[in-house]
Motif scaffolding. Structure first.
Motif, PDB file in Angstrom:
ATOM      1  N   GLU A 134       0.843   4.218   2.047  1.00  0.00           N
ATOM      2  CA  GLU A 134       0.689   5.113   3.197  1.00  0.00           C
ATOM      3  C   GLU A 134      -0.470   6.087   2.960  1.00  0.00           C
ATOM      4  OE1 GLU A 134       3.480   7.648   6.239  1.00  0.00           O
ATOM      5  OE2 GLU A 134       3.874   7.917   4.109  1.00  0.00           O
ATOM      6  N   LEU A 135      -0.591   6.566   1.728  1.00  0.00           N
ATOM      7  CA  LEU A 135      -1.685   7.493   1.421  1.00  0.00           C
ATOM      8  C   LEU A 135      -3.045   6.822   1.584  1.00  0.00           C
ATOM      9  CD1 LEU A 135      -0.573   9.515  -1.739  1.00  0.00           C
ATOM     10  CD2 LEU A 135      -0.689  10.256   0.634  1.00  0.00           C
ATOM     11  N   ILE A 136      -3.149   5.610   1.064  1.00  0.00           N
ATOM     12  CA  ILE A 136      -4.433   4.893   1.170  1.00  0.00           C
ATOM     13  C   ILE A 136      -4.787   4.679   2.634  1.00  0.00           C
ATOM     14  CG2 ILE A 136      -5.638   2.717   0.691  1.00  0.00           C
ATOM     15  CD1 ILE A 136      -4.171   2.593  -1.962  1.00  0.00           C
ATOM     16  N   SER A 137      -3.824   4.250   3.430  1.00  0.00           N
ATOM     17  CA  SER A 137      -4.104   4.039   4.859  1.00  0.00           C
ATOM     18  C   SER A 137      -4.549   5.337   5.510  1.00  0.00           C
ATOM     19  CB  SER A 137      -2.867   3.542   5.588  1.00  0.00           C
ATOM     20  OG  SER A 137      -2.382   2.400   4.973  1.00  0.00           O
ATOM     21  N   ALA A 138      -3.886   6.448   5.146  1.00  0.00           N
ATOM     22  CA  ALA A 138      -4.254   7.731   5.744  1.00  0.00           C
ATOM     23  C   ALA A 138      -5.675   8.122   5.332  1.00  0.00           C
ATOM     24  CB  ALA A 138      -3.264   8.807   5.323  1.00  0.00           C
ATOM     25  N   MET A 139      -6.028   7.820   4.088  1.00  0.00           N
ATOM     26  CA  MET A 139      -7.349   8.208   3.592  1.00  0.00           C
ATOM     27  C   MET A 139      -8.478   7.392   4.182  1.00  0.00           C
ATOM     28  SD  MET A 139      -7.212   9.093  -0.405  1.00  0.00           S
ATOM     29  CE  MET A 139      -5.916   8.045  -0.971  1.00  0.00           C
ATOM     30  N   VAL A 140      -8.310   6.077   4.184  1.00  0.00           N
ATOM     31  CA  VAL A 140      -9.424   5.222   4.589  1.00  0.00           C
ATOM     32  C   VAL A 140      -9.285   4.708   6.019  1.00  0.00           C
ATOM     33  CG1 VAL A 140      -9.886   4.550   2.206  1.00  0.00           C
ATOM     34  CG2 VAL A 140      -8.462   3.080   3.619  1.00  0.00           C
ATOM     35  N   GLY A 141      -8.142   4.994   6.659  1.00  0.00           N
ATOM     36  CA  GLY A 141      -7.990   4.593   8.050  1.00  0.00           C
ATOM     37  C   GLY A 141      -7.685   3.118   8.211  1.00  0.00           C
ATOM     38  N   ARG A 142      -7.412   2.432   7.114  1.00  0.00           N
ATOM     39  CA  ARG A 142      -6.999   1.022   7.168  1.00  0.00           C
ATOM     40  C   ARG A 142      -6.208   0.775   5.892  1.00  0.00           C
ATOM     41  NH1 ARG A 142     -10.939  -1.254   3.451  1.00  0.00           N
ATOM     42  NH2 ARG A 142     -12.493   0.347   3.237  1.00  0.00           N
ATOM     43  N   SER A 143      -5.518  -0.356   5.790  1.00  0.00           N
ATOM     44  CA  SER A 143      -4.807  -0.574   4.536  1.00  0.00           C
ATOM     45  C   SER A 143      -5.636  -1.477   3.629  1.00  0.00           C
ATOM     46  CB  SER A 143      -3.424  -1.165   4.788  1.00  0.00           C
ATOM     47  OG  SER A 143      -3.561  -2.373   5.480  1.00  0.00           O
TER      48      SER A 143
END
Ligand SMILES: Nc1ncnc2c1ncn2[C@@H]1O[C@H](COP(=O)(O)OP(=O)(O)OP(=O)(O)O)[C@@H](O)[C@H]1O
Ligand SMILES: [Mg+2]
Length: 502
Positions: free
Chosen positions: A237-246
């Motif tokens: 979830e953090l990565i998706s929030a950071m980069v806007g994709r998974s």
């Protein structure tokens, strides 16, 4: 319970900040609870350091309010912030290297005795009390420059703590700390939290964030996109929030084909501490060779010795079948060797110059042979490196000092790429680089290997060394404890080898 306003020590509302046309912070709201640790994550250039510098008074925000302990504040500068309950450890160490540890600790606030004379006795006593409390052992009177980067980092942290602040901001404080030092720091942070102090902790290291933070906020492109309790979120979830994709995989496939042996190190020992002891190994053309070990095991020293920066006591380096004991980095560079060093500042960033200068400066070969690059060529080369490295900037004529820490690191990487080295040695190349950009650097490393270049990479991150190498040499206390095939090894074996000579 924490929804009550009184439970927040710090409330940032609508904070905005632009540098010229670049709107870096876009109306940020963030609340930090009293006696808690808030993690702050985000890609390189997302605005983490800028936001905290606006709080600390290093920069003046354009809009918004900051409420500290119930009162609106607007610090005119770091001194004002420090005197009013906010301390910050900066991403880049900023110390007087010629001065002692004690001097650095009290810089700008020397205690005076009743005669108005600087009270050195008191300084020493307070300093040694503080360091004892933190469990740091350093010689307080030695000049900063004689200490390791990790010791210097611990001194900065000690300094921030010594102000008895209500809020302490730590901007990537563990980038060069050893594992025991990180453990000490975390213990200290927990103690401070339990005393009711709040900390804001900026890091790219997921495991640390989950280990130490009560809450986590994510910045993306100057906006706060998420705040959650650590226990209610996870890495994906953090990565998706950071980069806007998974990101499905953290590592690209390692599908290079190493060829014949190109570099041989035979019985290498060094003269001065920390000493290397009789180190021998071969590296193949097109191979990615990892060097793992605990901080202090001698990995950096090994790279520096091959690169001609340290004095050999015995042994040889053989490159393409010829003896190549380099006497200087220049000698090594002339033979196609490159070394990205561990400490960013030591890499020679020219802080007053632009990206073009900083990218093309290492192409001295052209300068020396008289065929200097034209201005156009330099700008073109720089634009190309910006593209390859995905460096977040406005363009080649940006000042390097206007880039975020991680993006400066990318410029250094680009500078060495410009030289197209055939033996590329990297000391912790992804330190301070966000997850998305790390992936791009891994791809680049694999691509270079596929093109027949040889990579020797040092990393302290176990998943990284296992994720991007063909073979791994494990160092332990100046010895090479073993060499393993990456596909056939595991974390336990690496740990076992790295403890062999302790
Ligand atoms: N002094 C400055 N002048 C001009 N632009 C700046 C300045 N400081 C920061 N910026 C810009 O602001 C943006 C955010 O930078 P910041 O340093 O806050 O990023 P960060 O999130 O801390 O990244 P990193 O993880 O790389 O440290 C970047 O695009 C950067 O180029
Ligand atoms: Mg930063």
């Amino acid at each position: 319970m924490a929804d009550d306003k009184k439970d927040y020590i710090l409330s940032i509302k609508g904070m905005s900040k632009s540098f010229g046309r670049n709107k870096v912070l876009k109306g940020i709201n963030m609340d930090v609870k009293r006696g808690s640790i808030m993690g702050l994550m985000g890609e390189n250039g997302a605005g983490k350091s800028t936001m905290m510098k606006c709080l600390f008074g290093t920069y003046q925000k354009d809009e918004g309010t900051i409420v500290l302990d119930g009162k609106e504040v607007n610090f005119s500068g770091p001194k004002d912030a420090l005197e009013n309950g906010v301390a910050m450890v900066h991403q880049e160490l900023n110390q007087c290297l010629e001065r002692s540890v004690v001097d650095n600790l009290f810089l700008g606030r020397y205690p005076k005795n009743s005669f108005g004379v600087v009270d050195e006795g008191r300084m020493k006593k307070e300093a040694s009390d503080l360091f004892r409390k933190l469990g740091i052992t350093v010689n307080l009177t030695q000049p900063m420059k004689r200490m390791s980067v990790s010791q210097r980092q611990m001194c900065e942290i000690a300094k921030a703590i010594s102000y008895n602040s209500k809020v302490i901001v730590l901007d990537e404080p563990t980038s060069s700390l050893t594992a025991p030092e990180v453990a000490k720091l975390f213990k200290m942070m927990r103690q401070l939290r339990d005393q009711g102090i709040s900390l804001v902790y900026i890091s790219h290291k997921m495991d640390e964030i989950f280990d130490i933070c009560d809450q986590i906020s994510v910045l993306r492109d100057g906006a706060l996109v998420m705040t959650k309790d650590s226990k209610d979120t996870d890495m994906n979830e953090l990565i998706s929030a950071m980069v806007g994709r998974s990101l499905d995989n953290r590592f690209p496939p390692v599908d290079n084909q190493p060829g014949e042996t190109i570099l041989q190190v035979n019985g290498l020992s060094t003269k001065y501490a920390p000493k290397l002891q009789n180190i021998s190994f071969d590296v193949k053309k097109g191979e990615i060779f990892g060097l793992y070990g605990l901080v202090g095991a001698g990995r950096t020293e090994l790279l520096e010795t091959i690169f001609g920066m340290r004095t050999r006591a015995a042994g040889n380096v053989i490159y393409r079948g010829k003896m190549m004991n380099f006497d200087s980095p220049k000698d090594a560079m002339d033979h196609g060797f490159a070394l990205i060093t561990e400490e960013r500042k030591a890499n020679g960033l020219f802080l007053k110059a632009d990206l073009t200068f900083n990218t093309t400066i290492a192409n001295m070969k052209q300068y020396r042979s008289g065929i200097a690059l034209s201005n156009d060529q330099m700008v073109r080369a720089t634009s190309e490196e910006i593209r390859i490295m995905h460096t977040k900037c406005m363009g080649p004529d940006d000042l390097i000092s206007s880039l975020s820490g991680g993006n400066q690191q990318k410029v250094i990487f680009g500078r060495w790429l410009e030289r197209s080295p055939s033996i590329f040695m990297m000391d912790d190349p992804t330190r301070g680089i966000d997850v998305g950009a790390k992936y791009e650097i891994y791809e680049l490393i694999i691509k270079m290997a596929k093109e027949g270049n040889t990579i020797i990479v040092v990393s302290s991150e176990m998943p990284e060394i296992l994720g991007i190498t063909n073979r791994i040499g494990v160092m332990s206390n100046g010895h090479l404890a073993g060499i393993v095939n990456t596909k056939e090894t595991n974390q336990e074996e690496l740990l076992r080898l790295s403890a062999m000579y302790l």
